[in-house]
Design a protein around this motif. Structure first.
Motif, PDB file in Angstrom:
ATOM      1  N   ALA A  98     -15.799  -6.503   5.839  1.00 56.49           N
ATOM      2  CA  ALA A  98     -14.894  -6.438   6.998  1.00 56.49           C
ATOM      3  C   ALA A  98     -15.696  -6.405   8.293  1.00 56.49           C
ATOM      4  O   ALA A  98     -16.766  -5.792   8.361  1.00 56.49           O
ATOM      5  N   SER A  99     -15.171  -7.046   9.321  1.00 59.61           N
ATOM      6  CA  SER A  99     -15.844  -7.065  10.618  1.00 59.61           C
ATOM      7  C   SER A  99     -15.609  -5.766  11.386  1.00 59.61           C
ATOM      8  O   SER A  99     -16.356  -5.426  12.289  1.00 59.61           O
ATOM      9  N   ASN A 100     -14.547  -5.036  11.024  1.00 63.22           N
ATOM     10  CA  ASN A 100     -14.246  -3.734  11.621  1.00 63.22           C
ATOM     11  C   ASN A 100     -13.260  -3.021  10.693  1.00 63.22           C
ATOM     12  O   ASN A 100     -12.976  -3.521   9.598  1.00 63.22           O
ATOM     13  N   GLU A 101     -12.763  -1.866  11.103  1.00 68.26           N
ATOM     14  CA  GLU A 101     -11.849  -1.096  10.252  1.00 68.26           C
ATOM     15  C   GLU A 101     -10.402  -1.204  10.708  1.00 68.26           C
ATOM     16  O   GLU A 101      -9.557  -0.392  10.322  1.00 68.26           O
ATOM     17  N   ARG A 102     -10.077  -2.212  11.481  1.00 70.88           N
ATOM     18  CA  ARG A 102      -8.700  -2.366  11.952  1.00 70.88           C
ATOM     19  C   ARG A 102      -7.755  -2.717  10.810  1.00 70.88           C
ATOM     20  O   ARG A 102      -6.542  -2.511  10.915  1.00 70.88           O
ATOM     21  N   TYR A 103      -8.292  -3.245   9.720  1.00 68.36           N
ATOM     22  CA  TYR A 103      -7.439  -3.591   8.580  1.00 68.36           C
ATOM     23  C   TYR A 103      -6.701  -2.365   8.050  1.00 68.36           C
ATOM     24  O   TYR A 103      -5.610  -2.487   7.479  1.00 68.36           O
ATOM     25  N   LYS A 104      -7.261  -1.174   8.239  1.00 65.84           N
ATOM     26  CA  LYS A 104      -6.625   0.048   7.739  1.00 65.84           C
ATOM     27  C   LYS A 104      -5.340   0.383   8.490  1.00 65.84           C
ATOM     28  O   LYS A 104      -4.531   1.165   8.000  1.00 65.84           O
ATOM     29  N   ARG A 105      -5.171  -0.203   9.667  1.00 67.39           N
ATOM     30  CA  ARG A 105      -3.966   0.058  10.457  1.00 67.39           C
ATOM     31  C   ARG A 105      -2.829  -0.893  10.110  1.00 67.39           C
ATOM     32  O   ARG A 105      -1.702  -0.723  10.591  1.00 67.39           O
ATOM     33  N   ILE A 106      -3.100  -1.883   9.286  1.00 68.33           N
ATOM     34  CA  ILE A 106      -2.079  -2.883   8.973  1.00 68.33           C
ATOM     35  C   ILE A 106      -1.045  -2.307   8.005  1.00 68.33           C
ATOM     36  O   ILE A 106      -1.397  -1.716   6.986  1.00 68.33           O
ATOM     37  N   VAL A 107       0.216  -2.490   8.339  1.00 65.40           N
ATOM     38  CA  VAL A 107       1.322  -2.100   7.461  1.00 65.40           C
ATOM     39  C   VAL A 107       2.221  -3.318   7.282  1.00 65.40           C
ATOM     40  O   VAL A 107       2.727  -3.869   8.251  1.00 65.40           O
ATOM     41  N   ILE A 108       2.415  -3.760   6.040  1.00 63.51           N
ATOM     42  CA  ILE A 108       3.177  -4.971   5.748  1.00 63.51           C
ATOM     43  C   ILE A 108       4.434  -4.607   4.967  1.00 63.51           C
ATOM     44  O   ILE A 108       4.409  -3.731   4.097  1.00 63.51           O
ATOM     45  N   ARG A 109       5.515  -5.281   5.255  1.00 68.99           N
ATOM     46  CA  ARG A 109       6.752  -5.118   4.497  1.00 68.99           C
ATOM     47  C   ARG A 109       6.750  -6.054   3.290  1.00 68.99           C
ATOM     48  O   ARG A 109       6.153  -7.127   3.323  1.00 68.99           O
ATOM     49  N   MET A 110       7.422  -5.631   2.244  1.00 70.63           N
ATOM     50  CA  MET A 110       7.509  -6.436   1.032  1.00 70.63           C
ATOM     51  C   MET A 110       8.131  -7.801   1.323  1.00 70.63           C
ATOM     52  O   MET A 110       9.177  -7.894   1.944  1.00 70.63           O
ATOM     53  N   GLY A 111       7.430  -8.865   0.921  1.00 69.68           N
ATOM     54  CA  GLY A 111       7.912 -10.215   1.131  1.00 69.68           C
ATOM     55  C   GLY A 111       7.350 -10.879   2.364  1.00 69.68           C
ATOM     56  O   GLY A 111       7.541 -12.077   2.555  1.00 69.68           O
ATOM     57  N   LYS A 112       6.631 -10.118   3.224  1.00 69.45           N
ATOM     58  CA  LYS A 112       6.079 -10.673   4.442  1.00 69.45           C
ATOM     59  C   LYS A 112       4.563 -10.735   4.348  1.00 69.45           C
ATOM     60  O   LYS A 112       3.920  -9.859   3.771  1.00 69.45           O
ATOM     61  N   GLY A 113       3.973 -11.773   4.959  1.00 71.69           N
ATOM     62  CA  GLY A 113       2.523 -11.914   4.916  1.00 71.69           C
ATOM     63  C   GLY A 113       2.046 -12.242   3.522  1.00 71.69           C
ATOM     64  O   GLY A 113       2.821 -12.288   2.563  1.00 71.69           O
ATOM     65  N   ILE A 114       0.760 -12.442   3.377  1.00 70.60           N
ATOM     66  CA  ILE A 114       0.240 -12.857   2.071  1.00 70.60           C
ATOM     67  C   ILE A 114       0.359 -11.732   1.045  1.00 70.60           C
ATOM     68  O   ILE A 114       0.705 -11.975  -0.120  1.00 70.60           O
ATOM     69  N   ALA A 115       0.116 -10.477   1.450  1.00 70.15           N
ATOM     70  CA  ALA A 115       0.241  -9.363   0.506  1.00 70.15           C
ATOM     71  C   ALA A 115       1.688  -9.166   0.081  1.00 70.15           C
ATOM     72  O   ALA A 115       1.979  -8.938  -1.099  1.00 70.15           O
ATOM     73  N   GLY A 116       2.610  -9.259   1.042  1.00 71.92           N
ATOM     74  CA  GLY A 116       4.027  -9.111   0.718  1.00 71.92           C
ATOM     75  C   GLY A 116       4.535 -10.202  -0.199  1.00 71.92           C
ATOM     76  O   GLY A 116       5.374  -9.955  -1.083  1.00 71.92           O
ATOM     77  N   GLU A 117       4.025 -11.426  -0.007  1.00 73.60           N
ATOM     78  CA  GLU A 117       4.434 -12.535  -0.872  1.00 73.60           C
ATOM     79  C   GLU A 117       3.935 -12.323  -2.302  1.00 73.60           C
ATOM     80  O   GLU A 117       4.654 -12.580  -3.274  1.00 73.60           O
ATOM     81  N   VAL A 118       2.704 -11.845  -2.437  1.00 72.87           N
ATOM     82  CA  VAL A 118       2.129 -11.614  -3.771  1.00 72.87           C
ATOM     83  C   VAL A 118       2.933 -10.568  -4.521  1.00 72.87           C
ATOM     84  O   VAL A 118       3.267 -10.732  -5.700  1.00 72.87           O
ATOM     85  N   VAL A 119       3.267  -9.462  -3.837  1.00 72.03           N
ATOM     86  CA  VAL A 119       4.023  -8.390  -4.487  1.00 72.03           C
ATOM     87  C   VAL A 119       5.432  -8.860  -4.846  1.00 72.03           C
ATOM     88  O   VAL A 119       5.928  -8.585  -5.941  1.00 72.03           O
TER      89      VAL A 119
END
Length: 351
Positions: A98-119
């Motif tokens: 990771a280039s920084n730790e901002r990824y820890k602040r990300i909150v995704i809803r189910m069905g949105k974004g790549i993580a939401g689509e996978v779930v």
């Protein structure tokens, strides 16, 4: 020595033996109790240490598996997100490269974004040329935006039909992922799921998804005035010759913001963009996230602002009226402004 003296000596000797026996018994009992207490305390400390070591070793095991996956697939970035159906949120917890730790602040809803689509789909999702081969808007993929990824592959972290989260590999240059890359990622995802299952720390996470709730959240997202404003503003910046604007929405719970706050944010952001984006060479990056009850909106611009207090004085006052704060300062090569608004505890002072 007469008979009385002899009897006295014998009596004193017997009495001394009895007193010595009683004192020894009592001292031994106390000593045994202290020994038992010490052993119990020692066992408790060892148990606590074992739990701490178990937690640390679980993290270490997962990180080691992610590092091995990075080496095998030769990618720039590997990340693990955890899904909690109770809150219907997906959060990125661990990352390699990771280039920084901002990824820890990300909150995704189910069905949105790549993580939401996978779930939601419970299958692999690939994006090999971001943002050109995505169905949704770029701001729906914050992990790709903040890590400047071009190609990603994400698989479910699941075991025995129970979904724990998402494992993602990514490249900052365009890349076509092969079947072997997908299989390696799936294998590691399943191994991580087994480790989480053994750790027994996800009892409250269920596999079943609430589809009605997901559809409702989708409708909220696209009916939200603030989201619509961001999408419209980004389109306008691409068409007009007033500079470039890029958004990163790190927390999709902004759909819960009241309409009063949405309109306040839209008005103030429009004022900021009017100042920061005037020429075609101007570029502004906007990151929107959440910290506790506060919405954080961070602006980074390549435009030079001579006096931040004179330029944004009224903005400070308006945000202060709703219990928020603004920090702005000049930095090398541009300007930085952070707006903090208590949107989840907001009460309209004029109502």
């Amino acid at each position: 020595m007469n008979i009385y003296q002899l009897i006295f000596i014998v009596f004193a000797f017997i009495l001394t033996l009895i007193i010595g026996f009683l004192l020894g018994f009592r001292f031994g009992k106390n000593l045994n109790r202290e020994q038992n207490n010490f052993e119990v305390s020692l066992r408790n400390k060892q148990s606590i240490k074992e739990v701490e070591n178990t937690n640390r070793s679980l993290r270490d095991i997962i990180i080691a598996k992610m590092e091995q996956l990075q080496q095998k697939t030769n990618v720039d970035f590997v990340a693990l997100a955890i899904y909690d159906v109770m809150t219907d949120e997906i959060r990125w917890r661990l990352a390699i490269g990771a280039s920084n730790e901002r990824y820890k602040r990300i909150v995704i809803r189910m069905g949105k974004g790549i993580a939401g689509e996978v779930v939601q789909l419970n299958r692999t999702v690939k994006i090999e040329n971001f943002p050109y081969d995505t169905i949704g808007y770029p701001i729906e993929y914050p992990i790709i935006l903040i890590e400047h990824l071009r190609s990603v592959l994400a698989v479910p972290v699941s075991f025995q039909q129970k979904i724990y989260g998402v494992l993602l590999i990514g490249q900052r240059t365009e890349r076509v992922f092969e079947d072997i890359d997908e299989q390696e990622t799936k294998n590691v995802g399943q191994e991580i799921a087994k480790e989480l299952e053994r750790a027994n720390i996800y009892d409250r996470i269920l596999h079943e998804a609430d589809l009605d709730k997901t559809q409702s959240l989708d409708q909220q997202l696209y009916q939200n005035d603030f989201i619509q404003y961001l999408l419209r503003k980004q389109k306008e910046s691409n068409k007009e010759k007033k500079g470039k604007i890029e958004f990163e929405v790190l927390d999709q719970s902004i759909v819960e913001i009241t309409n009063d706050v949405q309109q306040t944010l839209i008005y103030n952001m429009e004022v900021i963009f009017t100042i920061l984006n005037q020429n075609k060479d101007d570029q502004t990056n906007v990151s929107i996230g959440r910290e506790g009850n506060y919405l954080l909106i961070e602006f980074k611009s390549n435009r030079s602002i001579l006096s931040t207090k004179e330029t944004f004085g009224q903005l400070y006052e308006r945000i202060g009226q709703i219990g928020g704060s603004v920090i702005s300062y000049r930095e090398e090569g541009g300007f930085h402004l952070v707006m903090q608004v208590p949107v989840w505890s907001y009460q309209n002072p004029f109502s």
